[in-house]
Scaffold this motif. Sequence first.
Motif, PDB file in Angstrom:
ATOM      1  N   MET A  81       0.841  -1.210   0.000  1.00  0.00           N
ATOM      2  CA  MET A  81       0.000   0.000   0.000  1.00  0.00           C
ATOM      3  C   MET A  81       0.877   1.262   0.000  1.00  0.00           C
ATOM      4  SD  MET A  81      -3.423   0.098   0.294  1.00  0.00           S
ATOM      5  CE  MET A  81      -3.903   1.335   1.510  1.00  0.00           C
ATOM      6  N   VAL A  82       0.621   2.110  -0.983  1.00  0.00           N
ATOM      7  CA  VAL A  82       1.358   3.371  -1.037  1.00  0.00           C
ATOM      8  C   VAL A  82       0.680   4.363  -0.088  1.00  0.00           C
ATOM      9  CG1 VAL A  82       2.106   5.244  -2.534  1.00  0.00           C
ATOM     10  CG2 VAL A  82       1.969   2.912  -3.443  1.00  0.00           C
ATOM     11  N   THR A  83       1.481   5.053   0.723  1.00  0.00           N
ATOM     12  CA  THR A  83       0.962   6.070   1.648  1.00  0.00           C
ATOM     13  C   THR A  83       1.723   7.375   1.422  1.00  0.00           C
ATOM     14  OG1 THR A  83       2.587   5.539   3.348  1.00  0.00           O
ATOM     15  CG2 THR A  83       0.507   4.285   3.398  1.00  0.00           C
ATOM     16  N   VAL A  84       1.227   8.459   2.005  1.00  0.00           N
ATOM     17  CA  VAL A  84       1.970   9.718   1.848  1.00  0.00           C
ATOM     18  C   VAL A  84       3.355   9.586   2.489  1.00  0.00           C
ATOM     19  CG1 VAL A  84      -0.100  11.158   1.677  1.00  0.00           C
ATOM     20  CG2 VAL A  84       0.962  10.832   3.889  1.00  0.00           C
ATOM     21  N   LEU A  97      -1.722   5.309  -4.213  1.00  0.00           N
ATOM     22  CA  LEU A  97      -2.234   6.455  -3.458  1.00  0.00           C
ATOM     23  C   LEU A  97      -3.181   7.232  -4.379  1.00  0.00           C
ATOM     24  CD1 LEU A  97      -1.351   7.894  -0.629  1.00  0.00           C
ATOM     25  CD2 LEU A  97      -0.376   9.607  -2.167  1.00  0.00           C
ATOM     26  N   VAL A  98      -4.396   7.523  -3.909  1.00  0.00           N
ATOM     27  CA  VAL A  98      -5.382   8.224  -4.738  1.00  0.00           C
ATOM     28  C   VAL A  98      -5.467   9.697  -4.299  1.00  0.00           C
ATOM     29  CG1 VAL A  98      -7.819   8.355  -5.396  1.00  0.00           C
ATOM     30  CG2 VAL A  98      -6.706   6.117  -5.144  1.00  0.00           C
ATOM     31  N   ASP A 145      -6.962   9.632  -0.683  1.00  0.00           N
ATOM     32  CA  ASP A 145      -5.924   9.607   0.346  1.00  0.00           C
ATOM     33  C   ASP A 145      -5.336  10.990   0.589  1.00  0.00           C
ATOM     34  OD1 ASP A 145      -5.885   6.725   0.713  1.00  0.00           O
ATOM     35  OD2 ASP A 145      -5.041   6.637  -1.313  1.00  0.00           O
ATOM     36  N   ALA A 146      -5.510  11.886  -0.371  1.00  0.00           N
ATOM     37  CA  ALA A 146      -4.903  13.218  -0.296  1.00  0.00           C
ATOM     38  C   ALA A 146      -5.606  14.107  -1.316  1.00  0.00           C
ATOM     39  CB  ALA A 146      -3.408  13.143  -0.607  1.00  0.00           C
ATOM     40  N   VAL A 147      -5.372  15.417  -1.204  1.00  0.00           N
ATOM     41  CA  VAL A 147      -5.870  16.355  -2.216  1.00  0.00           C
ATOM     42  C   VAL A 147      -4.679  17.067  -2.850  1.00  0.00           C
ATOM     43  CG1 VAL A 147      -8.076  16.743  -1.047  1.00  0.00           C
ATOM     44  CG2 VAL A 147      -6.145  18.274  -0.555  1.00  0.00           C
ATOM     45  N   LYS A 148      -4.875  17.541  -4.080  1.00  0.00           N
ATOM     46  CA  LYS A 148      -3.891  18.418  -4.712  1.00  0.00           C
ATOM     47  C   LYS A 148      -4.527  19.770  -4.934  1.00  0.00           C
ATOM     48  CE  LYS A 148      -2.546  18.212  -9.208  1.00  0.00           C
ATOM     49  NZ  LYS A 148      -2.894  19.583  -9.635  1.00  0.00           N
ATOM     50  N   LEU A 149      -3.794  20.825  -4.601  1.00  0.00           N
ATOM     51  CA  LEU A 149      -4.273  22.190  -4.820  1.00  0.00           C
ATOM     52  C   LEU A 149      -3.343  22.878  -5.811  1.00  0.00           C
ATOM     53  CD1 LEU A 149      -4.566  23.540  -1.150  1.00  0.00           C
ATOM     54  CD2 LEU A 149      -6.126  21.978  -2.314  1.00  0.00           C
TER      55      LEU A 149
END
Length: 269
Positions: free
Chosen positions: A1-4, A77-78, A108-112
């Motif tokens: 599993m890929v994580t930050v 990671l999504v 799993d995260a957001v991009k801004l």
Amino acid sequence: MVTVRSIRAKAGSEPITMLTAYDAPTASVVDEAGVDVILVGDSMGNTALGYDSTLPVTVEDVASRTAAVARAADDALVVADMPFLSVGVDEASSVEHCGRMLKEADADAVKLESGPHTVELTEHLVRLGIPVMAHLGLTPQRVKEVGYGRQGTDRDDAREILDLAKAHADAGAFSLVLEHVPANLAKQVTAAIDIPTIGIGAGPDCDGQVLVVDDVVGMSDRTPPFAAQFGDVKSEMERAVGAYREAVETGEFPADEHSHVEDDLDELY
Ligand code: KIV
Ligand code: NA
């Protein structure tokens, strides 16, 4: 599993791989290929949704596509890409829109798309438990203001990108996309910050690379100069769809093996 955390740990030792996806079947191909990060990019505006820019893409669009991608991705990671004006208008709505991507869409995260206005917001989101990928250089949501050209090409602009990269790393972003900037700027940004840089049109010295999946597999009509095509999916789809049409028109499809006859149904009237 890929994580930050595993993405941060990979930086500097092995290249980080990232591709976009906007639907479950594509996400499952990207995931099974072992790509580290799937970005549900607002580039869906230009690709899946058929607009001519990313500006019309809504929070709803990204949430629904992110949920589809997250259902299909087992390891990658999504990352949900926050669309035009979903962040930056005011803090409460920015946090709510980003939070939805984790709460409802299983991101799993957001991009801004980053700038001076996202430094404090990045810090706030990270404190709340929402991992943030930053994005500097060409930020296509500002197309009306800056166009689609290369960014950071003079010393002042390049320094501004370097300063903003440091500010977002200090604010707690876990990685940084650098789009369409000179390779020698991307190299210096990568050396100056301790979070991974992921380049698109930013040369070979970033910690990772990202492209739009439609460009990579050969599904795009128009591609940016820095994209590369690794396959020809569109001509294979054209061949299959054409063969289907012909088979129906000639009566070859459906054949006996595609049909079913039930006993005792003859002469109903
Ligand atoms: O929307 C997108 O696909 C992106 C990548 C090109 C970084 O922002
Ligand atoms: Na984007």
